[in-house]
Design an enzyme around this catalytic site. Sequence first.
Site, PDB file in Angstrom:
ATOM      1  N   HIS A   1       3.327  14.778  -2.607  1.00  0.00           N
ATOM      2  CA  HIS A   1       3.826  14.346  -3.921  1.00  0.00           C
ATOM      3  C   HIS A   1       4.348  15.525  -4.753  1.00  0.00           C
ATOM      4  O   HIS A   1       3.645  16.014  -5.651  1.00  0.00           O
ATOM      5  CB  HIS A   1       2.714  13.643  -4.690  1.00  0.00           C
ATOM      6  CG  HIS A   1       2.391  12.275  -4.192  1.00  0.00           C
ATOM      7  ND1 HIS A   1       3.046  11.149  -4.637  1.00  0.00           N
ATOM      8  CD2 HIS A   1       1.485  11.856  -3.275  1.00  0.00           C
ATOM      9  CE1 HIS A   1       2.550  10.085  -4.018  1.00  0.00           C
ATOM     10  NE2 HIS A   1       1.608  10.483  -3.184  1.00  0.00           N
TER      11      HIS A   1
ATOM     12  N   GLU B   1       6.418  15.332  -7.098  1.00  0.00           N
ATOM     13  CA  GLU B   1       6.659  14.875  -8.467  1.00  0.00           C
ATOM     14  C   GLU B   1       5.436  15.038  -9.359  1.00  0.00           C
ATOM     15  O   GLU B   1       5.541  14.963 -10.586  1.00  0.00           O
ATOM     16  CB  GLU B   1       7.113  13.407  -8.455  1.00  0.00           C
ATOM     17  CG  GLU B   1       6.019  12.351  -8.353  1.00  0.00           C
ATOM     18  CD  GLU B   1       5.432  12.180  -6.953  1.00  0.00           C
ATOM     19  OE1 GLU B   1       4.701  11.195  -6.735  1.00  0.00           O
ATOM     20  OE2 GLU B   1       5.683  13.037  -6.073  1.00  0.00           O
TER      21      GLU B   1
ATOM     22  N   CYS C   1       5.973   9.524  -0.307  1.00  0.00           N
ATOM     23  CA  CYS C   1       4.756   8.841   0.130  1.00  0.00           C
ATOM     24  C   CYS C   1       5.083   7.418   0.585  1.00  0.00           C
ATOM     25  O   CYS C   1       5.698   7.241   1.625  1.00  0.00           O
ATOM     26  CB  CYS C   1       3.696   8.894  -0.970  1.00  0.00           C
ATOM     27  SG  CYS C   1       2.012   8.587  -0.353  1.00  0.00           S
TER      28      CYS C   1
END
Length: 423
Positions: A224, A226, A87
């Site tokens: 994202h 993660e 990001c």
Amino acid sequence: MTIGIIQFPGTNCERESRLALERAGLEGRFFRWNQDPALLRDLDGYLLAGGFSYEDRSRSGIIAALDPLMEVIRQESDRGKPVLGICNGAQILVEAGLVPGGGAPGDPPLVALTTNRRVARGRVVGTGFYNAWVTLRAETDETAFTGAIPRGTCLNVPAAHAEGRFVMSPQVYRELDEGGMIAFRYTDEAGQVQEEFPVNPNGSEGNIAAITNRRGNVMAIMPHPERTPLGDGIFHSLREYLEKGSGKGGGSETPPAVTGPSRDELPRFEPCQGAHELVVRLIITDNAAVSVETALAHRGVAAGITRRVHWELSLDPGLPQSRVQEVLEAIRASGELYNSNKEELVPPPAEKGAVSLLVRERDDIHGRRVLEALQNWFGLQEIRSLRRGILWTIDDEQWLEQILASHILLNPVSQVGLLYDQG
């Protein structure tokens, strides 16, 4: 194996990044921007986490991209160490030129990440921030971040960004596609590419969600992974890459397709015939200008920077002068061009010895959005066009070339710079 999680002011995804690394059997170590950059060399790889580094001042990722620690990361990536930008981290890597690579430090970026444009049935149905789950299809299994993910595998992960639209020249797109540097594309749940929203959540060229350098050890990804175990394949791939100590071969990098403008190459701003200009200045401290000034000072540029918003609007040429004044007053009163609680209209810059640069988005989504609001919400159908730009004034003209070379004020892929005459 230890991955440095880089924390700039405004980074806010470091915790979930560390948890994702731990799920893959890696250690995540926080590394603040004000630590000694030389200590980065002791780490096995790097993760630039999401957030809003320096509040996205001037342009998302550009202030952090100019930080001296990024030069150390560039050098370590040249040695084969993996670098993952998620990001805002992706925006930093793009602005620093680490993806797709191919140039020397200081060369202009080859791609840009710009304002989201959601297109459905051929119409723009939304712009700006978008937060939703998206499907990503792995386009290659030959990078440090996809080696454990069979090509064609789909991952379901969240996306949350306002400026995640990859744009580039046709030449660079071809180089990325043919060179296997497009790591992930947005698809539907069946893995089929559809160019329009909601499958493509931001209008990204070729549905690109992530790109790498040619070697495959540096990746910029906008969604994202993660934030969910569903994205852990990327981090397991990272661990395998470190264990094997290998990735794609080197090879020639993508050649630069955009050159940074010099002063002599900058066109001059010429307002449209009969157009009206409105220049807006913050009454409160302009933190964007302060951050740009500080970043330049760290590079030896002792220039004072002033930032203003510039609007150029054209009205129906057949309007009587009395109606022109009524429309202009209605535009000012609408609050769409500026917030009178913290901004004010000012004359164009006319500082002696200074030079001003008007920076405009090539795809002026913001201007179009405000134009539609004024026409449809406020009934001001007499407005024919509206363009928004940022007017940067440098207090000493001698610094202009160095500032242009830093790319801090404009990314030539997504923006255009115009010399704005003083007075």
